[in-house]
Design an enzyme around this catalytic site. Structure first.
Site, PDB file in Angstrom:
ATOM      1  N   LYS A  78       1.061  -1.413   0.212  1.00  0.00           N
ATOM      2  CA  LYS A  78       0.246  -0.173  -0.053  1.00  0.00           C
ATOM      3  C   LYS A  78       0.467   1.295   0.022  1.00  0.00           C
ATOM      4  O   LYS A  78       1.945   1.014   0.495  1.00  0.00           O
ATOM      5  CB  LYS A  78      -0.619  -0.137   1.567  1.00  0.00           C
ATOM      6  CG  LYS A  78      -1.852   0.987   1.402  1.00  0.00           C
ATOM      7  CD  LYS A  78      -2.750   0.300   2.536  1.00  0.00           C
ATOM      8  CE  LYS A  78      -4.529   1.078   2.978  1.00  0.00           C
ATOM      9  NZ  LYS A  78      -4.968   1.501   4.514  1.00  0.00           N
ATOM     10  N   SER A 153      -9.019   1.171   3.105  1.00  0.00           N
ATOM     11  CA  SER A 153      -8.647   2.219   2.454  1.00  0.00           C
ATOM     12  C   SER A 153      -7.960   1.312   1.721  1.00  0.00           C
ATOM     13  O   SER A 153      -6.756   2.245   0.614  1.00  0.00           O
ATOM     14  CB  SER A 153      -7.682   3.422   3.735  1.00  0.00           C
ATOM     15  OG  SER A 153      -7.276   2.397   4.087  1.00  0.00           O
ATOM     16  N   SER A 177      -9.823  -1.512   7.662  1.00  0.00           N
ATOM     17  CA  SER A 177      -9.148  -0.969   6.199  1.00  0.00           C
ATOM     18  C   SER A 177      -8.704  -1.700   5.188  1.00  0.00           C
ATOM     19  O   SER A 177      -7.700  -1.965   4.047  1.00  0.00           O
ATOM     20  CB  SER A 177      -8.338  -0.293   6.038  1.00  0.00           C
ATOM     21  OG  SER A 177      -8.148   0.950   5.540  1.00  0.00           O
TER      22      SER A 177
END
Lengths: 489, 479, 97
Positions: A78, A153, A177
């Site tokens: 990420k 996310s 997330s």
């Protein structure tokens, strides 16, 4: 060569092939790069991919002679994990061009095991969101339906794994997330116990809630990746000095007799499809020998309020540093204006709408006169939520609930209603508040053929229990084997 | 209207640890700009703090020396404000659970002791340095100091005069020097001080409006600023005007305080517990262990000097006040020198030299045996008083043992009778008038002749012997 | 409802060094008001005597030895900054001492 393309394989399928030389790391990387080149445009799982940098990285890895547990395997990370020399921006304009001069601890550990780090999986800006629409670099699309969000996310990581644009990935989970996008994309997502994985090098959203964890194609891969990244780190004061068990070795231990608790949950907004899938999954667990009982989790219905106070307060503080002085964006670039004007313009231009909203909310609840009513109160209710889990785990080994009340929603559907967006985190948030580990695994599909996730939670540092039950369930079902049919851009 | 002056002091002292408070960067002063930084002290995204155990131990040490209660549970908090020398735009500090609280410093006064209470002692990280060049539209940032451990020591408003404040600072600095936890160098910024002052009509209970004064670069500046501010506030009050609650800056050139540009907003630091650091429990046993290892503190040492060395309270006070001086004194006495002459040398020539040159005693690096040798040379008659002073200066300037100086440089006193006779003869030849005056009974004339003889011998003549020779020669002449 | 006025949002935005104006200000005030109204449900929970949790782990006293580690190269540090001058970072003139 195996029947399936190398990029479609799991870590545990690839490892023996790579170690034995049946497949070369370069072939694997090229296959993955080709697939990314073909589909990333349509799905936006990565902000960008620097193919030559990855090839160079692989050359260096091979030259180092490391033949670890991730030998030659690309691992997607990420965009909020610092990778030395690479751009890390948290999908924010304010960090555009920022190249961290150091590796996050998890990155170091992946490298030690021979992995090739594939940076920049898309995300909501600073992990603020549940849809990966709040990215300064464009939204990620759900591989199961391009008109829908992948969750967030860590939506880029989840979409990449689901679409075989990644072998396995790391995400971060502050209120769901990792788990919620895993659920929306039909992959496995694990949020470890708070303190299990070092946060050093994870760009902070809410320091007391953030954890890094794996998003993978199956449970065995999750165990595999967790084994690599877990463990004490002297660079993180909140890293627990607790021994790391061999998660992979314990996967096949029997689940017979495990006590599974089904809490009464706030049912507002839960989709019938989700309820149906989760109920069916519980029956599977029972068939596997788990003893299922109803339990109470008092105060869990106050999770959302508690979370949005604690998380935004910490975020407003953590994001104060982005102000145009030491790194990242500065507006205006020259030194002509006053200092205060520079601060105002940099931060007004650099943060997106949701980041601004959360910074304002967090600044408000911490400011003079409001602290006791909001922040202190939230920290007290957090104690009550934590105790609820302690009591639950004195009676059962695993708590089961849906990961999300709905399957993937449509792009744009909740953007204008932030509170509605926050409410979609209802089932995932409490694990972060209590610091307990939780996993989301595929458990079925809605009538519109969208994936549904099952969430398992365990007591702190009992990830091996989660993985064991998740593995048994996975062995008994086929959901995780389904792959989306990708569209061309 | 007579007013009472109420003063409180906030002292920030840098701990002289090897590394910064939350990272492994060196905490040295004077390194090249931005050469002692890392992701942690730069506040780079993702970096996390870990507490330096030495800083905590030394903080406890200071707390104990100030007779504070050391907190059984301590935590860190974030204090938010935007400033370019603060990379995270919050400072890791301590808010409601400071390391230590409720202590005191006792000031020895004429007859009575004044007790100044210490409200709290807490640990926090220092900020970087901003450099401003006149005429430039920019300021420059050097982050080397960012994250250096600071101990903030806050007094209660128990000080009543600027002299009290001065004495408090001297005493606190001495204490910190004896604890050996800081270089306490105001010029390098390792000791810094802010003060607040308010006035209230005599007899009134409630405190007046408090004014904070910053930019105080020396103890003398603290004293001057407080005197100025007391005068300013007193004048305002006597005119019936209101005192504004504000922060003022001391201007060392104009010798006055100036109002800082009014802030656009009241400070709202939004303190909350630092989530990246865990709480600290401080066990009573650990505190006791640190207490047992406390060195002798100034008050104890003053007493010992009076009792063991029969020094006066004043001498003891002056010697102990600066640790380097006291160590020099004790070193010399340990080597067998008599306490009083050693004290005299240190408090006389030594301190005069330091004051004249504006030097810290540490910088001289004088060895105790040098002082011993100097006194021996005087006592043994090798050096006259005048020569001793010269040798002493040479010792300080050149950092050389006086015995060595005497050996190498013909500084030995002239006691050889023949040489002295010759010098006396020359002096009398040259100053017949003075010889006559002395013969007539003017004692001053002899003093003049001896002086001339000393001058001729470049101060090396043995003055007693020379006096006798001159007396005899004048007598002979008359006869 | 109506607790969070545009004036409050403006003040809080300034504390956070952001500029919020015009329509965005009205909209944000309404959104924050709605969210805060929702989170005020917490007031109904009895928390007298309940210790606040700021850390979920029962960890205490995490420290490191006072041993130096290498610092970053000053060139690397200064290169990260959006504006620099020689070995320094540079910022618009700071007026207050």
């Amino acid at each position: 060569m195996p029947a399936r393309a190398p990029s479609a394989l799991t870590i545990h399928e690839l490892h023996p092939l790579l170690i034995s030389g049946q497949l070369s790391p370069a072939e694997l990387l090229e296959d993955l790069l080709a697939r990314i080149a073909g589909h990333n445009g349509a799905y936006g799982a990565y902000i960008d991919v620097a193919a030559d940098q990855l090839r160079e990285q692989l050359r260096r890895q091979l030259a180092s002679g490391r033949r670890g547990r991730l030998f030659g395997i690309p691992i997607t990370v990420k965009d909020n994990l610092c990778v030395a020399g690479e751009q890390t921006t948290c999908a924010s304009k304010i960090l555009a061009g920022f190249r961290a001069p150091y590796d996050a601890t998890v990155i170091e550990r992946l490298r030690q095991e021979g992995a090739v780090i594939v940076p920049r999986a898309n995300m909501d800006e600073f992990a603020f969101g549940s849809s990966t629409e709040n990215s300064a670099y464009g939204a990620t699309r759900n591989p199961w339906d391009r008109q829908r969000v992948p969750g967030g996310s860590s939506g880029g990581s989840a979409a990449a794994v689901a679409a075989d644009l990644a072998i396995g990935a790391l995400g971060s989970d502050t209120g769901g997330s990792i788990r919620q996008p895993a659920s929306f994309c039909n992959v496995v997502g694990l949020k470890p116990t708070y303190g299990r994985v070092s946060r050093y090098g994870l760009i902070a959203f809410a320091s007391s809630l953030d954890q890094i964890g794996p998003l993978t194609k199956d449970v065995r891969d999750a165990a595999h990746l967790l084994s690599v990244i877990a463990g004490h780190d002297p660079m993180d004061s909140t890293s627990a000095p607790v021994e790391v068990p061999d998660y992979v070795a314990q996967l096949e231990a029997p689940v017979n007799g495990l006590r599974v608790g089904l809490p009464r949950l706030p049912e507002e907004g839960i989709e019938p499809d989700v309820r149906r899938c989760v109920e069916a999954a519980v029956q599977v667990l029972q068939r596997l020998g788990a003893a299922v009982e109803r339990i109470e989790l008092p105060f869990i219905d106050h999770s959302i309020e508690t979370y949005y106070i604690v998380a935004t307060a910490e975020a407003s503080s953590n994001l104060a540093r982005y102000a145009g002085v030491h790194y990242g964006l500065r507006e205006p670039a020259e030194d002509r204006s006053s200092l205060i004007e520079m601060y105002l313009r940099t931060r007004t231009a650099g943060f997106g709408a949701e980041a601004k909203r959360r910074i304002l909310l967090g600044t408000y609840v911490l400011s003079h006169g409001y602290y006791d009513a909001y922040y202190l109160k939230a920290m007290q209710v957090r104690t009550l939520i934590k105790r609820s889990f302690e009591q639950a785990f004195s009676r059962c080994d695993i708590v089961v609930m849906p990961t999300s009340p709905t399957a993937a929603f449509r792009l744009g559907e909740r953007l204008t209603d932030p509170l509605q967006m926050y409410l979609s985190d209802i089932y995932t948030i409490s694990a972060n508040l209590a610091g307990v580990p939780a996993i989301s695994i595929p458990c079925g599909f809605s009538s519109s053929q969208l994936p549904v996730g099952l969430q398992l939670l365990a007591a702190p540092f009992r990830e091996e229990l989660l993985l064991r039950l998740a593995y048994a369930y996975e062995q008994a079902t086929e959901w995780h084997r389904r792959r989306p049919a990708l569209e061309q851009a | 209207m007579t007013c009472e002056i109420i003063i409180g002091l906030e002292v920030h002292v840098q701990l002289r640890t090897n590394t910064k408070l939350f990272c492994g960067c060196a905490a040295r002063f004077g390194a090249p700009p931005n050469s002692q930084t890392c992701p942690v002290c730069l506040g780079l995204p993702g970096a996390l703090p870990v507490l330096n155990e030495q800083a905590l131990a030394w903080g406890i040490r200071v707390g104990l020396a100030l007779d504070c209660t050391v907190a059984p549970l301590m935590k860190f908090d974030r204090k938010h404000y935007f400033y370019p020398d603060l990379p995270k735009n919050f400072q890791i500090s301590q808010y409601d659970r400071p390391l230590a609280s409720n202590g005191h410093v006792d000031l020895e006064g004429e007859g009575a002791t004044k007790r100044i209470r210490i409200r709290r002692v807490h640990l926090e990280e220092d900020a970087g340095k901003l450099l401003h060049e006149t005429g430039q539209p920019v300021s420059f940032v050097d982050m080397n100091r960012t994250g250096v451990p600071l101990l903030e020591i806050v007094s209660e408003p128990d000080l009543r005069t600027s002299e009290d404040a001065y004495q408090y600072l001297v005493e606190l600095k001495a204490l910190l020097q004896y604890l050996d936890v800081s270089t306490c160098n105001m010029e390098e910024g390792s000791l810094r001080c802010d003060t607040n002052i308010s006035l209230r009509p005599a007899g009134q209970e409630t405190l007046g409006v408090k004014v904070e004064v910053k930019n105080l670069n020396s103890f003398r500046a603290v004293k001057q600023a407080l005197e100025f501010e007391a005068g300013r506030q007193g004048a305002l009050l006597s005119r019936g005007e209101r005192i504004l609650q504000e922060t003022r800056l001391w201007n060392a050139h104009s010798l006055q305080t100036d109002s800082m540009r009014s802030k656009e907003e009241a400070a709202d630091y939004r303190y909350f517990p630092e989530p990246d650091l865990v709480p600290f429990t401080i066990e009573a046993a650990a505190v006791e262990q640190i207490r047992r290892k406390l060195p002798e503190l100034p008050a104890q040492r003053r007493l010992r000097y009076q009792q063991t060395y029969q020094l006066s309270a004043y001498d003891a006070q002056v010697l102990v006040q600066q640790r380097a001086l006291a160590e020099l004194f004790e070193g010399a006495v340990r080597l067998g020198a008599k306490p009083k002459p050693v004290a005299n040398w240190i408090m006389g020539g030594f301190m005069a030299y330091l004051n004249a040159k504006r030097l810290e005693p540490e910088s001289l690096q004088v060895q105790p045996e040098w002082v011993v040798h100097l006194i021996e040379l005087v006592d043994g008659g090798t050096l006259s008083g005048t020569m001793a002073k010269e040798v002493f200066l040479a010792m300080l300037e050149r950092r050389v043992d006086p015995a060595e100086l005497v050996r190498e440089g013909g500084l030995r006193q002239i006691s050889d009778a023949q040489t002295l006779e010759r010098i006396a003869h020359e002096v009398l030849e040259q100053h017949p008038k003075s010889a006559e005056d002395y013969a007539k009974g003017k004692a001053n004339a002899l003093m003049f002749l001896v002086g001339q003889a000393m001058k001729r011998s470049s101060g090396k003549a043995n003055p007693q012997q020379m006096t006798e020779i001159l007396k005899r020669k004048v007598g002979e002449k008359r006869a | 409802m109506g607790v969070v006025t545009p004036e409050i949002v403006k003040h809080v935005a300034h504390l956070a060094r952001m500029r919020v104006e015009g329509e965005a200000l009205t909209q944000l005030a309404a959104q924050l008001d709605e969210i805060l109204d929702y989170v005020r449900k917490l007031q109904a929970v009895a928390t007298d005597g309940i210790e606040p949790t700021s850390h979920v782990l029962p960890l205490t006293n995490v420290q490191r030895p006072d041993a130096p580690r290498p610092s970053l190269d000053p060139g690397t540090v200064v290169a990260l900054a959006p504006a620099r001058s020689g070995p320094f970072l540079s910022v618009p003139k700071v007026l207050e001492a």
